[in-house]
Design a protein around this motif. Structure first.
Motif, PDB file in Angstrom:
ATOM      1  N   VAL A 109       0.848  -1.188   0.000  1.00 36.63           N
ATOM      2  CA  VAL A 109       0.000   0.000   0.000  1.00 36.63           C
ATOM      3  C   VAL A 109       0.885   1.240   0.000  1.00 36.63           C
ATOM      4  N   VAL A 110       0.443   2.279  -0.684  1.00 41.04           N
ATOM      5  CA  VAL A 110       1.105   3.581  -0.647  1.00 41.04           C
ATOM      6  C   VAL A 110       0.357   4.448   0.361  1.00 41.04           C
ATOM      7  N   ILE A 111       1.101   5.095   1.260  1.00 38.70           N
ATOM      8  CA  ILE A 111       0.507   5.962   2.269  1.00 38.70           C
ATOM      9  C   ILE A 111       0.670   7.403   1.824  1.00 38.70           C
ATOM     10  N   ILE A 112      -0.451   8.106   1.730  1.00 37.28           N
ATOM     11  CA  ILE A 112      -0.454   9.523   1.372  1.00 37.28           C
ATOM     12  C   ILE A 112      -0.375  10.333   2.657  1.00 37.28           C
ATOM     13  N   GLY A 113       0.754  11.025   2.843  1.00 38.07           N
ATOM     14  CA  GLY A 113       0.964  11.804   4.059  1.00 38.07           C
ATOM     15  C   GLY A 113       2.103  11.252   4.890  1.00 38.07           C
ATOM     16  N   ILE A 114       3.081  12.116   5.220  1.00 32.72           N
ATOM     17  CA  ILE A 114       4.222  11.657   6.016  1.00 32.72           C
ATOM     18  C   ILE A 114       4.282  12.301   7.392  1.00 32.72           C
TER      19      ILE A 114
END
Length: 213
Positions: free
Chosen positions: A5-10
């Motif tokens: 999964v790609v997480i949007i937001g760091i």
């Protein structure tokens, strides 16, 4: 094998979302963020997870069908990004920490993030991209509309309806059988004792607000 999964937001909630992914043994393909600060980049690097650039940069080189989750606390921003990513053909992933508990008949909308220690009673409906922060509680027969955010240790009682993009602050309580409108901010530790109209900020015990003009 679980797809990555790609997480949007760091920022903070993005990395808390990564904790949920780790707890569920979901591989993280990387982080994406339009406004990455160096301290947050350093913290992502410490996890050994790559930073993949801005949303547009990632979209430009990623064909449709990738799994994503939005780790951003602001419901309006989540709504904007979800619409953009869905139009590009990507798929919202729902993330539930294994320590969360839930009763019978809990319906969780796509893209929602449920953190550690969350308690969901029964006959609950969560809209798309709902975020439930650690140790929050949602009572029976409650409906949370799309892009609602429930902050840590907040308590939403039974048979409550919370409108889209509303934020319930840390430690706040919403009493039973109430309606909280859309685009509302309920401040930390506020106590909601009556129905709340759209677009206001609620503070205090009992909660009070100025009605929108």
């Amino acid at each position: 094998m679980i797809d990555p999964v790609v997480i949007i937001g760091i920022a903070g909630f993005g990395r808390e979302t990564a904790d949920v992914a780790d707890a569920t043994r979901t591989p993280i393909a990387g982080f994406v963020d339009d406004f990455p600060s160096q301290p947050h980049l350093d913290l992502v690097q410490a996890r050994g997870v790559p930073f993949l650039g801005t949303v547009d940069e990632w979209l430009s080189r990623t064909p449709g069908g990738a799994s994503y989750v939005i780790g951003i606390g602001n419901g309006r921003i989540r709504e904007h990004l979800a619409d953009k990513l869905d139009r590009a053909g990507h798929v919202a992933r729902t993330m539930v920490h294994p320590s969360a508990t839930m009763g019978f008949g809990v319906d969780i909308g796509a893209g929602s993030v449920i953190c550690a220690g969350v308690c969901l009673s029964n006959s609950i409906r969560l809209g798309r991209h709902t975020t439930l922060n650690p140790n929050s509680t949602i009572g029976h027969d409650t409906v949370l509309d799309d892009f609602v955010s429930i902050n840590p240790t907040a308590n939403v009682s039974g048979a409550v309806h919370v409108g889209a993009r509303t934020l319930i602050g840390a430690g706040a309580t919403v009493l039973q059988n109430l309606t909280v409108g859309a685009d509302v901010t309920v401040g930390a530790v506020a106590l909601v004792t009556k129905n709340v109209p759209d677009g206001v900020t609620v503070v205090g015990i009992p909660g009070r607000w100025k009605d929108p003009a």
